[in-house]
Design a protein around this motif. Sequence first.
Motif, PDB file in Angstrom:
ATOM      1  N   UNK A   1      24.300  53.940  55.214  1.00 57.70           N
ATOM      2  CA  UNK A   1      24.300  53.403  53.862  1.00 57.70           C
ATOM      3  C   UNK A   1      25.454  54.080  53.132  1.00 57.70           C
ATOM      4  N   UNK A   2      26.412  53.298  52.660  1.00 56.03           N
ATOM      5  CA  UNK A   2      27.578  53.907  52.022  1.00 56.03           C
ATOM      6  C   UNK A   2      27.225  54.590  50.704  1.00 56.03           C
ATOM      7  N   UNK A   3      27.981  55.625  50.381  1.00 53.74           N
ATOM      8  CA  UNK A   3      27.834  56.276  49.080  1.00 53.74           C
ATOM      9  C   UNK A   3      28.452  55.409  47.995  1.00 53.74           C
ATOM     10  N   UNK A   4      29.576  54.768  48.325  1.00 50.69           N
ATOM     11  CA  UNK A   4      30.231  53.838  47.408  1.00 50.69           C
ATOM     12  C   UNK A   4      30.768  52.651  48.212  1.00 50.69           C
ATOM     13  N   UNK A   5      30.971  51.545  47.503  1.00 45.40           N
ATOM     14  CA  UNK A   5      31.601  50.372  48.090  1.00 45.40           C
ATOM     15  C   UNK A   5      32.860  50.081  47.285  1.00 45.40           C
ATOM     16  N   UNK A   6      33.976  49.923  47.984  1.00 46.96           N
ATOM     17  CA  UNK A   6      35.233  49.519  47.351  1.00 46.96           C
ATOM     18  C   UNK A   6      35.463  48.080  47.784  1.00 46.96           C
ATOM     19  N   UNK A   7      35.535  47.185  46.798  1.00 45.87           N
ATOM     20  CA  UNK A   7      35.463  45.752  47.058  1.00 45.87           C
ATOM     21  C   UNK A   7      36.651  44.997  46.472  1.00 45.87           C
ATOM     22  N   UNK A   8      37.287  44.196  47.302  1.00 47.11           N
ATOM     23  CA  UNK A   8      38.311  43.267  46.827  1.00 47.11           C
ATOM     24  C   UNK A   8      37.597  42.010  46.331  1.00 47.11           C
ATOM     25  N   UNK A   9      38.162  41.338  45.354  1.00 50.94           N
ATOM     26  CA  UNK A   9      37.537  40.117  44.836  1.00 50.94           C
ATOM     27  C   UNK A   9      37.929  38.871  45.602  1.00 50.94           C
ATOM     28  N   UNK A  10      39.197  38.765  45.952  1.00 49.89           N
ATOM     29  CA  UNK A  10      39.726  37.539  46.550  1.00 49.89           C
ATOM     30  C   UNK A  10      39.691  37.621  48.070  1.00 49.89           C
ATOM     31  N   UNK A  11      38.593  37.100  48.632  1.00 44.09           N
ATOM     32  CA  UNK A  11      38.417  37.141  50.076  1.00 44.09           C
ATOM     33  C   UNK A  11      37.876  35.817  50.568  1.00 44.09           C
ATOM     34  N   UNK A  12      38.070  35.535  51.857  1.00 45.59           N
ATOM     35  CA  UNK A  12      37.498  34.312  52.436  1.00 45.59           C
ATOM     36  C   UNK A  12      36.000  34.464  52.683  1.00 45.59           C
ATOM     37  N   UNK A  13      35.352  33.356  52.959  1.00 48.12           N
ATOM     38  CA  UNK A  13      33.925  33.259  53.294  1.00 48.12           C
ATOM     39  C   UNK A  13      33.061  33.548  52.072  1.00 48.12           C
ATOM     40  N   UNK A  14      32.867  34.814  51.740  1.00 54.71           N
ATOM     41  CA  UNK A  14      32.111  35.191  50.540  1.00 54.71           C
ATOM     42  C   UNK A  14      33.065  36.025  49.687  1.00 54.71           C
ATOM     43  N   UNK A  15      33.386  35.529  48.492  1.00 53.83           N
ATOM     44  CA  UNK A  15      34.302  36.312  47.658  1.00 53.83           C
ATOM     45  C   UNK A  15      33.573  37.499  47.028  1.00 53.83           C
ATOM     46  N   UNK A  16      34.318  38.331  46.350  1.00 57.93           N
ATOM     47  CA  UNK A  16      33.763  39.558  45.797  1.00 57.93           C
ATOM     48  C   UNK A  16      32.632  39.338  44.817  1.00 57.93           C
ATOM     49  N   UNK A  17      32.761  38.357  43.940  1.00 62.53           N
ATOM     50  CA  UNK A  17      31.713  38.105  42.941  1.00 62.53           C
ATOM     51  C   UNK A  17      30.443  37.583  43.620  1.00 62.53           C
ATOM     52  N   UNK A  18      30.586  36.715  44.605  1.00 61.60           N
ATOM     53  CA  UNK A  18      29.419  36.241  45.350  1.00 61.60           C
ATOM     54  C   UNK A  18      28.737  37.408  46.077  1.00 61.60           C
ATOM     55  N   UNK A  19      29.546  38.296  46.667  1.00 62.34           N
ATOM     56  CA  UNK A  19      29.006  39.466  47.359  1.00 62.34           C
ATOM     57  C   UNK A  19      28.223  40.347  46.381  1.00 62.34           C
TER      58      UNK A  19
ATOM     59  N   UNK B   1      34.944  40.783  33.165  1.00 60.87           N
ATOM     60  CA  UNK B   1      33.669  40.656  32.449  1.00 60.87           C
ATOM     61  C   UNK B   1      32.530  40.269  33.383  1.00 60.87           C
ATOM     62  N   UNK B   2      32.792  39.345  34.297  1.00 56.15           N
ATOM     63  CA  UNK B   2      31.749  38.908  35.226  1.00 56.15           C
ATOM     64  C   UNK B   2      31.314  40.059  36.142  1.00 56.15           C
ATOM     65  N   UNK B   3      32.260  40.828  36.614  1.00 60.02           N
ATOM     66  CA  UNK B   3      31.931  41.958  37.495  1.00 60.02           C
ATOM     67  C   UNK B   3      31.085  43.003  36.766  1.00 60.02           C
ATOM     68  N   UNK B   4      31.465  43.341  35.539  1.00 65.86           N
ATOM     69  CA  UNK B   4      30.670  44.310  34.781  1.00 65.86           C
ATOM     70  C   UNK B   4      29.298  43.744  34.425  1.00 65.86           C
ATOM     71  N   UNK B   5      29.223  42.436  34.165  1.00 67.07           N
ATOM     72  CA  UNK B   5      27.938  41.811  33.864  1.00 67.07           C
ATOM     73  C   UNK B   5      26.990  41.941  35.065  1.00 67.07           C
ATOM     74  N   UNK B   6      27.524  41.774  36.250  1.00 66.62           N
ATOM     75  CA  UNK B   6      26.714  41.866  37.464  1.00 66.62           C
ATOM     76  C   UNK B   6      26.300  43.316  37.740  1.00 66.62           C
ATOM     77  N   UNK B   7      27.139  44.266  37.363  1.00 66.91           N
ATOM     78  CA  UNK B   7      26.729  45.667  37.504  1.00 66.91           C
ATOM     79  C   UNK B   7      27.617  46.549  38.351  1.00 66.91           C
ATOM     80  N   UNK B   8      28.932  46.403  38.223  1.00 67.19           N
ATOM     81  CA  UNK B   8      29.825  47.283  38.978  1.00 67.19           C
ATOM     82  C   UNK B   8      29.935  48.646  38.297  1.00 67.19           C
ATOM     83  N   UNK B   9      30.447  49.615  39.036  1.00 62.39           N
ATOM     84  CA  UNK B   9      30.639  50.963  38.509  1.00 62.39           C
ATOM     85  C   UNK B   9      32.070  51.178  38.014  1.00 62.39           C
TER      86      UNK B   9
END
Length: 137
Positions: A52-70, A98-106
Motif C-alpha cells: 500500500x503506497x504512502x503517497x500516489x503521484x498521479x498524472x491527469x492525462x492518461x489513456x484508458x482511465x484518466x487521472x480524474x476518473x482514477x 478545482x475538480x481534483x481538489x473537490x475530489x480530495x487530492x493532497x
Amino acid sequence: MNKALNILLIEDDEIEVMKFNRVVSKLKLNHKIIEANNGEEAIEILKTKDIVPDIIVLDLNMPKINGIEFLGILKADEYLKYIPIIILSTSNHQKDLLECYRIGIAGYVIKPLKYEDYVERITKLVEYWSLNELITN
C-alpha cells in the motif's frame, strides 16, 4: 527524521517516469517507486494490497482511465481513500485544479519545462511527504 516512502507513480510517459526516478534516487533515502502506466494498471496494483503506497503521484492525462476518473474510483474505496494523492501534470487549467481538489487530492504540482525546476519541485514534494505523519495499517 525523513523516512523512506512507498510511492505509486501513475504516469504514461516513459521520459517522465525516468525523470521522476532519477530525482528520487538522488535523495538517497531508498524510496520505493511502484510504476503504473495508467489508472487501470494502478487499480490492479492497489487491489492486490501487497504494497500500500504512502503517497500516489498521479498524472491527469492518461489513456484508458484518466487521472480524474482514477481519483473518483480511489476515493470510493474505504481502504484506499486515505492515501495522499499528489497530481503531477502539465495541465494548469483551473477546471482540472478545482475538480481534483473537490475530489480530495493532497496537492497539485505543475510539471515545469526546465529540468532544474522539475528537480526542485519533486525534491520538495518527496521531502515533505517523507516528514509527514502518514496513516499506516
